[in-house]
Structure formats: C-alpha cells, structure tokens
Design an enzyme around this catalytic site. Structure first.
Site, PDB file in Angstrom:
ATOM      1  N   ASP A  43      11.261  14.062 -15.273  1.00 21.37           N
ATOM      2  CA  ASP A  43      12.571  15.161 -15.596  1.00 21.37           C
ATOM      3  C   ASP A  43      12.308  16.118 -14.261  1.00 21.37           C
ATOM      4  O   ASP A  43      11.320  16.724 -13.958  1.00 21.37           O
ATOM      5  CB  ASP A  43      12.283  15.953 -16.849  1.00 21.37           C
ATOM      6  CG  ASP A  43      13.283  16.916 -16.956  1.00 21.37           C
ATOM      7  OD1 ASP A  43      14.306  16.471 -17.615  1.00 21.37           O
ATOM      8  OD2 ASP A  43      13.158  18.115 -16.612  1.00 21.37           O
ATOM      9  N   TYR A  48      14.947  22.357  -8.856  1.00 23.45           N
ATOM     10  CA  TYR A  48      13.300  22.359  -8.547  1.00 23.45           C
ATOM     11  C   TYR A  48      12.870  22.364  -7.259  1.00 23.45           C
ATOM     12  O   TYR A  48      11.909  22.563  -7.065  1.00 23.45           O
ATOM     13  CB  TYR A  48      12.974  21.429  -9.607  1.00 23.45           C
ATOM     14  CG  TYR A  48      13.184  21.650 -11.190  1.00 23.45           C
ATOM     15  CD1 TYR A  48      13.909  22.744 -11.715  1.00 23.45           C
ATOM     16  CD2 TYR A  48      12.714  20.675 -12.046  1.00 23.45           C
ATOM     17  CE1 TYR A  48      14.205  22.646 -12.793  1.00 23.45           C
ATOM     18  CE2 TYR A  48      13.164  20.880 -13.289  1.00 23.45           C
ATOM     19  CZ  TYR A  48      13.727  22.051 -13.996  1.00 23.45           C
ATOM     20  OH  TYR A  48      13.968  22.128 -15.307  1.00 23.45           O
ATOM     21  N   LYS A  73      19.152  17.326 -12.908  1.00 16.11           N
ATOM     22  CA  LYS A  73      20.315  18.080 -13.365  1.00 16.11           C
ATOM     23  C   LYS A  73      21.183  18.786 -12.122  1.00 16.11           C
ATOM     24  O   LYS A  73      20.744  19.246 -11.244  1.00 16.11           O
ATOM     25  CB  LYS A  73      19.597  19.099 -14.197  1.00 16.11           C
ATOM     26  CG  LYS A  73      18.568  18.641 -15.009  1.00 16.11           C
ATOM     27  CD  LYS A  73      18.000  19.719 -16.106  1.00 16.11           C
ATOM     28  CE  LYS A  73      16.743  19.221 -16.619  1.00 16.11           C
ATOM     29  NZ  LYS A  73      15.466  19.381 -15.840  1.00 16.11           N
ATOM     30  N   HIS A 106      22.837  21.587 -15.926  1.00 15.60           N
ATOM     31  CA  HIS A 106      21.812  22.307 -16.154  1.00 15.60           C
ATOM     32  C   HIS A 106      22.028  23.371 -17.017  1.00 15.60           C
ATOM     33  O   HIS A 106      21.094  23.674 -17.997  1.00 15.60           O
ATOM     34  CB  HIS A 106      21.068  22.696 -15.006  1.00 15.60           C
ATOM     35  CG  HIS A 106      19.644  23.054 -14.806  1.00 15.60           C
ATOM     36  ND1 HIS A 106      19.055  22.702 -13.748  1.00 15.60           N
ATOM     37  CD2 HIS A 106      18.889  23.446 -15.873  1.00 15.60           C
ATOM     38  CE1 HIS A 106      17.552  23.116 -14.076  1.00 15.60           C
ATOM     39  NE2 HIS A 106      17.570  23.446 -15.282  1.00 15.60           N
TER      40      HIS A 106
END
Ligand code: NAP
Length: 280
Positions: A43, A48, A73, A106
C-alpha cells in the site's frame, strides 16, 4: 495468503504492508523484506513520496509482477478529471510499472462536483487498463452516495481508519450492502495501541495470552475475521514477520466480542469531513 474478491472479480490479498511515513530510503528495504516474508500486497500513495523506491524493490525481488498487488492513491491536491489520469501516469512512471492493481482517491473534497469529476477520471484509468481496480479512501457514506449518482463503475474498496478504538460498524454494513470491500488503515492507531497504560493494551494482551500471540497479531486477526483487509505498517524486520504470522491466528467468537467492546468511535487521523489539505 488469505484472499478476497472485489466486485469486478479481481483477487486481492487480505493482508498488506503499509508504507505511510516510510522514507524513500526505508521504502526499498521495507518492501524487499515484506516480499521476502510472503506479503504480496503493498500500500503506497503519491503523497508518501516513496513510489520510486517501492518500484525498485518490486523489480529487484524477482517475484513475477502478476503475483504482487500494488495500491497507490491520488494525491489530495490533484483532484479533477484530467488530473486523476495524469497523476496515475506519473505514479506508473515512478513505480516502473505499466499498471497498478488498485487506484484510490486518497481523500474526499468538500466540493461534491469535484469528487464526482475525479471519479469519472478514475473510471478512465480503469477502462484504459492502467489500474485493475478503482476505489476511494476516507469516504463517508454521504460522499459515497454522491459518487453513486454519477458512477458507471462502482468503487470496489474504501480504505478508512479502522482499529479497536474506531470500529466503523455502520460504514461496514453500508459497504457490504453495496459490495465494496473495506481496508483498515492505522490498525495500531499509529502505534498508540501499544501504550501499555491504556485499557486497549490490557484487554488485547489478555486475548493474546490465550494464543501465545502479540497484541499486534490479535488486532490483525480481529480485522481479517471481520472480512476487513489489514495493512499494518512496520519498517522493523521482526515486526514485519510478526504481523505476517497473524494470518495463522483464529480468535474465538467470545474474543471477537471482547474486542468489539473497546470501540470508542475516536480517530487518531484527520476527520474526512474536515481535511485541511484537500483541493476544494
Ligand atoms: N488512506 C489513508 O488516508 C491512510 C492514512 C494513514 C495510513 N494509511 C495506510 O495504512 C498503513 C498503516 O497505518 P499507519 O502507518 O498509520 O499505522 P499503524 O500500522 O497503525 O502503526 C504503525 C506503527 O506501529 C508500529 N508497529 C508495527 N507493527 C508492530 C508490532 N508488531 N509491534 C509493535 N509495534 C508495531 C510501527 O513501528 P515501526 O515501523 O517502527 O516498526 C509504527 O510505529 C499506512 O502505512 C498506510 O499505508 C492510509
């Protein structure tokens, strides 16, 4: 590996490795270690900033691409019809892949029309085969009802904060009715659950004792038994393995009920109805 089947027939591993706050540097080692241990579900997210290193770890693992399930996402800052598609191309470039398995919005905006346009962009990504499944994250029931009004393809998953302190039962019932799978994020409340002073720890530890299992393993097994996918994050090799071994743990009905009593409805993450950094 325990698998679930999404509404379009795609199979998805129930346990994955989370990578929020995993730096570029740690991303490579963490994902390589997780794949070595047996995880086949990763994930990540555009926000990120670790997609490049994760892609490198996937490639270097030597595991065939089709055996690994990769989720990314759409950044909360990039909502919009065209933006959704362009951002996926950027993710694919960083990951070094020609498709992801799952692409999620997201965070929802408070602007309903913008969420709806973004969903139409997600459908383009799906229909062009650049993602094998599409879904949302942090969507409340009212956000989903607004998407349903325009959707030609229904969301296949909703990834939300879910842990013993926030069990999300009403949302789970709604998702089940609509054939949408729930993924739990923050299963350990960002690590707060391991605070030994707390009542969570005591009850969960007692259940763990019955099985010679850790609190982390009890939480993962509890989620999986509720038919919720779990994506615990750890950069520590011993914990990556410990969390994976939770796949072997089965809790009794009575233990499941004991955990259901720990629900307080409290979040450790942002309230999806008030997200300061999402495009409006
Ligand atoms: N969709 C969204 O908006 C959203 C939001 C948040 C998170 N997520 C996803 O969900 C994943 C998981 O959530 P999270 O990262 O917030 O937190 P989490 O999984 O609830 O907790 C992670 C923390 O628990 C520690 N930990 C992990 N396994 C442990 C074990 N067996 N024993 C003791 N400590 C342990 C980790 O430490 P070490 O790493 O130091 O080992 C880390 O401090 C994220 O990584 C991300 O992929 C999604």
């Amino acid at each position: 590996m325990k698998m679930t089947t999404l509404s379009n027939g795609i199979k998805m591993p129930m346990l994955g490795i989370g990578t929020f706050l995993v730096s570029e540097q740690d991303g490579y080692e963490t994902v390589k270690e997780a794949l070595k241990v047996g995880y086949r579900h990763i994930d990540t997210a555009q926000a990120y900033r670790n997609e490049t290193e994760i892609g490198r770890a996937i490639k270097d693992s030597g595991i065939p691409r089709e055996e690994i399930f990769v989720t990314t996402k759409l950044s909360a800052r990039k909502l919009g019809y065209k933006e959704t598609s362009e951002a996926l191309d950027e993710s694919l470039f960083k990951l070094g892949l020609d498709y992801v398995d799952l692409y999620l919005i997201h965070w929802p905006s408070s602007n309903t029309a913008l969420n709806q346009e973004t969903w139409k962009g997600m459908e383009v990504c799906y229909n062009t085969g650049r993602t094998h499944a599409i879904g949302v994250s942090n969507f409340q029931i009212h956000h989903l009802l607004d998407l349903f009004k325009v959707a030609s393809v229904m969301p296949m998953v909703n990834q939300v904060e879910m842990h013993p302190g926030l069990q999300q039962e009403p949302l789970k019932v709604f998702l089940d009715k609509n054939n949408i799978k729930m993924i739990s994020y923050g299963p350990f409340m960002k690590g707060e659950v391991f605070n030994r002073e707390g009542k969570f720890y005591e009850s969960l530890d007692k259940i763990g004792d019955n099985h010679k299992a850790s609190v982390a393993q009890v939480i993962i097994a509890w989620g999986l038994q509720r038919d919720i996918m779990m994506i615990p994050k750890s950069v520590t090799p011993s914990r990556i393995l410990e969390n994976f071994k939770a796949l072997d743990l089965v809790l009794t009905n009575q233990e499941m009920e004991m955990i259901s009593l720990l629900n307080q409805g409290t979040r450790v993450y942002t309230d999806p109805d008030n997200v300061p950094y999402v495009k409006k």
